[in-house]
Every structure is written in structure tokens, then in C-alpha cells.
Design an enzyme around this catalytic site. Structure first.
Site, short mmCIF file in Angstrom:
data_model
loop_
_atom_site.label_atom_id
_atom_site.label_comp_id
_atom_site.label_asym_id
_atom_site.label_seq_id
_atom_site.Cartn_x
_atom_site.Cartn_y
_atom_site.Cartn_z
N GLU A 200 0.82 -1.22 0.00
CA GLU A 200 0.00 0.00 0.00
C GLU A 200 0.85 1.26 0.00
O GLU A 200 0.36 2.34 0.33
CB GLU A 200 -0.96 0.03 1.21
N ASP A 339 -1.22 -0.63 -10.42
CA ASP A 339 -1.44 -2.05 -10.19
C ASP A 339 -1.33 -2.78 -11.53
O ASP A 339 -1.91 -2.34 -12.54
CB ASP A 339 -2.84 -2.31 -9.62
#
Length: 522
Positions: A200, A339
Site C-alpha cells: 500500500e 497495479d
């Protein structure tokens, strides 16, 4: 046509490949299906793109983060078999669409002629992926990755086991997860990552000391962590560990909370299914167009949109490099980070766009390289003190520590305390009988289940209301497994603890080299 005049600086693509442990924990709508969809739509096409460009003698193309939990699933025999079955089923569904004679829904994209054309194209794609999977991937993902690393096509970023939100994690377990995660990567691909994608992009002051002790030389943060000044990597505090920041001006051009290329009307719509075949045969059509009114997908229209977005992105990168280099008075470094699953899974045309961009950037005078290239070539500025941060909403810790997930934060703390206390006592008891003792399967499984409990995915899914019930179920399931094994071991029921550990290991047997004896001492 001659190449454009070179612009100063260096551009880097960083991709973060991550899914939670999904094997043996449900199939649909959340579970293994998520793994197989991402594998088929993103991982296979990405590797195809990189191998194609490597065949053109192109190197240093992408800095690719692959989390240990994804690497474990790509190598797992059960997952490999499941993926093969999924691809075969996709091929059957495409064949069904290619021969349909009746409409299967109210959408124009589900009309027989449109569905037949779409099914024929999907069938060809499924055939190609089945052939690639059966040859290139038959022994798992690690040989595929190692070939790209050995060929200097990619730089590999590692990470801690099971993707915990590190700032909230007990320091001992945090150190253990990171060291074991780096060792896991080295065991799989014979390369120990020099850099990591911190889960994260989460950071707490002092973590750079842990990174340095584990041999990590660089890591990713989000742009606001560097106050928006991402033109150079920055050593953190008094360490030599360098933080690289995601350039939001460039990254958000592709994908942002409110806009970006994937929402273009010509691209395949992620959310609209043909219900008879499960295929996505519609295009976006318009942001406010309901699913039943979506137009059929047109690959030629989509390809034209890709070309336009390639040109736009290349122009954006050129302008950013020129402007940032002028601002800091030296060649700048620009990083676009995403991502991996954006490319193909969420944005069907993403792999084609990426392939074309990686060709077009050098032609436009932009040098492409990895994070390690940036370090080697001196794209590093003055030291910085980083604030507590992440790449989540608000760029702080609220997604993983806010009121919505306060119960999960408490659960994690309780489970980690139980696990560490139990494992400490078991290891101390074993040491009292003579050192070094053998591996302790029960202690290993306690730590394995604990790490799965504290995965950052569960609070993220709850905070974002994305399969929140599944996320809470998974967190509590692994917490129950930890407690159940630990309670049996702590109360002296050694044989029962062994049986329980073996039972849970059948579902959660990832990270086979995890060794509780390497847990840092209290």
C-alpha cells in the site's frame, strides 16, 4: 522516420502485482475466480508483451513488483491446475457465443450476430492463451519471471509475506515478514530483490532502518509522501535507503479515481456481462449509459482509441520530463506506477497500450529504465524526512486504521500478540532441550495463519465496500485458525496442535520455507 530529439532525464514504469491468498477459499464471485481472471487477462498478456519486446532486443523496460503471495499462487500446483481448467472453460464459453442463434439479454452486445463475432475473437484468444499456458507456464510463474530477470527485461521488486500493512504491524513480525518475503523471492527466481513495493506504499518513520537491515536499498511511496516533488529519488532520514515517488500528474493521466483512459467509450466495458456466456461483449459506450443499452465491442474502434492514448501519454511524459528537469536544474526522473491488474483485467486494452507506449517512448526521445537504473545513474536528491503515509484515500492510514475497520485493527493486534507469545514459548521450550532444534511445523503454521490474518487486503476491501463480507470472513477465519492451533499448543495438547496445523495447512500451505525459528527474539 528518424527518432525525435532526446529529452533530458529518465522515465520508469513501475507495476505492482498483488492479490490476496485465494486458493481453497471460495470461487465465485470472490475467490479463486479473481486469481484466474487476473492471470488470464493481465499476467499472461503482460508476459507476452515483455517477451515480444525482448525479442526486439529491448531491455530495462519495467520495474515489476510481484508480491510473495502472488508468486506462491503462480507456482502452486493446485492453482496451476485450476487455471488450466479456467482457460479451457473460457474457450468453451467463447465457442458457445460463436455459435449462438438467439439473443441472451436485452443489450445490443448480446444480439446473436454481435455475440457470434465477439465469440469467434474470444475463442481465438482463448486458444492462444491455452497454448501459451501449456508451454510457457506449465512449471509455474517463477521460471517465466526468472527468464525476464536474467534477460534484463525487468527489475523485480519484492515485498513482505502476505502483504501486511507494515506501519500497524508488531515490529518483530514486520521484520520477519520482510526478511522471509525477500528470501522467498530469491528461492523462486535466484535473485534477491534490491528494492520493494512496500504494501500500500505505506510508511511510518523509522521503517527505513528495518529496510536497510533487511538489505533493501529502495522502495516506492506515493507522490504526496514527497510533497509532490518526485523528480528525484530521496534518501530517507540518515539512511542510504532511497524512496521513489509516484508522479501523480503522469500516473493519473492513465488511471485516476475520476478519469483516465480506461473509461473511453470505445474500450471494453468491465462491468457488463453477457449472462449466458459470462463474456464481456460490450464497450463502455458512454459513462451514463446503462448496461442494457451498451453497444457491441468493436476492436478496430478500440485500437484507434489506443493509438490516440499512446500519443497523448508519450506527449505527457515528454513535457513532464522537460518541465521537471528545468525546474530542478538537472535531468529529472519521472515514474508512472500502477497495479499490474489494471492492464488487461480492469482495462482490456491495457497490454496493447503498454506495448505500443514502450516502443513509442524511445522513438519520441524518452529514455526508459528501471528504478535501479535511476540509482546507478544518480537520479537521487537530498535526504528527506517522510511523513506517515500510504497511497490510499487521503494518502494517510485511514483505509487501514479508520473507524470502519477499527474492529479488524483490534483483531490483528490480539491475534499477533497470541501468536508471538505462543511461538516464543514453544521455541524457548525446544531450545531448553538442546539447540539447534528441528523446525516446528506447528509454530510455522501459527505464523502463516497470523500473516494471512493481517493482510492489508481485508481492511481495504471493508473500507472500500468491495466484497466486505468476504474480507471480514477471511480475516476472522485466519484469526480462528491461529487461535485454535495456538490454544492447543499452549495447553500442552501437542498432538492435537499438530493435527490442527496439518488441517489448516491443506488450505493455507503457502510459503513452505517459512521457518518460525527465524522469528526475531523479543
Amino acid at each position: 522516420m528518424s527518432a525525435a530529439k532526446p529529452v533530458p532525464g529518465l522515465f520508469t514504469f513501475v507495476l505492482h502485482t498483488h492479490l490476496p491468498w485465494l486458493a481453497h477459499h471460495g470461487r465465485w464471485p470472490v475467490g479463486e475466480e479473481w486469481l484466474y481472471q487476473s492471470w488470464s487477462a493481465s499476467y499472461l498478456p503482460l508476459v507476452r508483451v515483455l517477451r515480444t519486446l525482448a525479442d526486439e532486443d529491448r531491455q530495462h523496460l519495467v520495474t515489476l513488483g510481484v508480491t510473495p503471495v502472488v508468486a506462491a499462487q503462480l507456482d502452486d500446483p493446485y492453482c496451476l491446475q485450476g487455471m488450466h481448467h479456467w482457460l479451457a472453460n473460457w474457450r468453451l464459453r467463447a465457442g458457445e457465443a460463436a455459435t449462438t442463434r438467439t439473443a441472451s439479454g436485452p443489450s445490443p452486445a448480446s444480439e446473436p450476430e454481435a455475440l457470434r463475432r465477439f465469440g469467434s475473437r474470444e475463442q481465438a484468444e482463448a486458444d492462444r492463451e491455452l497454448a501459451e499456458f501449456e508451454t510457457l507456464w506449465r512449471h509455474g510463474g517463477s521460471p517465466v519471471l526468472r527468464d525476464l530477470i536474467d534477460g534484463r527485461v525487468i527489475e523485480l521488486l519484492g515485498g513482505p509475506l502476505a502483504h501486511p500493512f507494515q506501519p500497524l504491524l508488531n515490529p518483530r513480525l514486520r521484520e520477519f515478514a520482510l526478511r522471509e518475503g525477500l528470501a522467498d523471492a530469491e528461492q523462486r527466481v535466484a535473485h534477491r530483490p534490491a528494492g520493494i513495493w512496500a504494501p500500500e506504499c505505506a510508511y511510518a518513520p523509522g521503517m527505513e532502518i528495518d529496510f536497510a537491515a533487511a538489505g533493501v536499498g529502495h522502495f516506492m511511496v506515493d507522490g504526496p509522501s514527497l510533497h509532490g516533488d518526485t523528480a528525484l529519488g530521496r534518501p530517507v532520514g540518515d539512511s542510504d535507503v532511497v524512496a521513489f515517488g509516484r508522479d501523480l500528474a503522469v500516473s493519473y493521466r492513465v488511471w485516476s479515481p475520476k478519469s483516465g483512459y480506461p473509461g473511453h467509450a470505445a474500450y471494453r466495458d468491465f462491468h457488463t456481462y453477457d449472462h449466458a456466456t459470462g463474456l464481456k461483449s460490450a464497450r463502455v459506450t458512454g459513462r451514463n449509459v446503462p448496461s442494457e443499452a451498451k453497444a457491441p465491442y468493436d476492436p478496430e474502434r478500440a485500437a484507434a482509441a489506443v493509438d490516440g492514448h499512446v500519443a497523448d501519454f508519450v506527449a505527457t511524459v515528454r513535457e513532464r520530463l522537460i518541465n521537471e528537469s528545468a525546474r530542478i536544474g538537472r535531468p529529472a526522473h519521472v515514474i508512472a506506477a500502477f497495479d499490474t491488474e489494471l492492464f488487461g483485467h480492469w482495462w482490456h486494452e491495457g497490454p496493447l497500450w503498454l506495448e505500443k507506449v514502450l516502443r513509442a517512448l524511445p522513438e519520441a526521445g524518452v529514455r526508459v529504465g528501471t528504478l535501479t537504473d535511476a540509482l546507478t545513474e544518480g537520479y537521487v536528491g537530498a535526504p528527506v524526512q517522510l511523513p506517515p503515509s500510504s497511497w490510499g484515500s487521503g494518502k494517510d492510514w485511514q483505509v487501514w486504521a479508520g473507524d470502519q475497520v477499527a474492529d479488524l485493527v483490534r483483531l490483528n493486534t490480539e491475534v499477533v500478540d497470541t501468536a508471538l507469545s505462543t511461538v516464543d514459548k514453544a521455541l524457548a521450550h525446544a531450545a531448553a532441550r538442546g539447540a539447534p532444534g528441528p523446525r516446528m511445523f506447528v509454530a510455522d503454521q501459527i505464523l502463516r495463519e497470523t500473516l494471512l490474518t493481517v493482510s492489508s487486503d481485508w481492511p481495504f476491501m471493508v473500507s472500500k465496500d468491495s466484497a466486505a463480507d468476504y474480507a471480514r470472513y477471511r480475516a476472522h477465519l485466519h484469526a480462528h485458525a491461529t487461535r485454535e492451533i495456538a490454544d492447543a499448543l499452549a495447553s500442552g495438547r501437542t498432538e492435537q496442535a499438530q493435527r490442527l496445523a496439518q488441517g489448516w495447512n491443506r488450505a493455507d500451505g503457502l510459503f513452505g520455507a517459512l521457518d518460525a525459528r527465524r522469528l526475531p527474539s523479543a
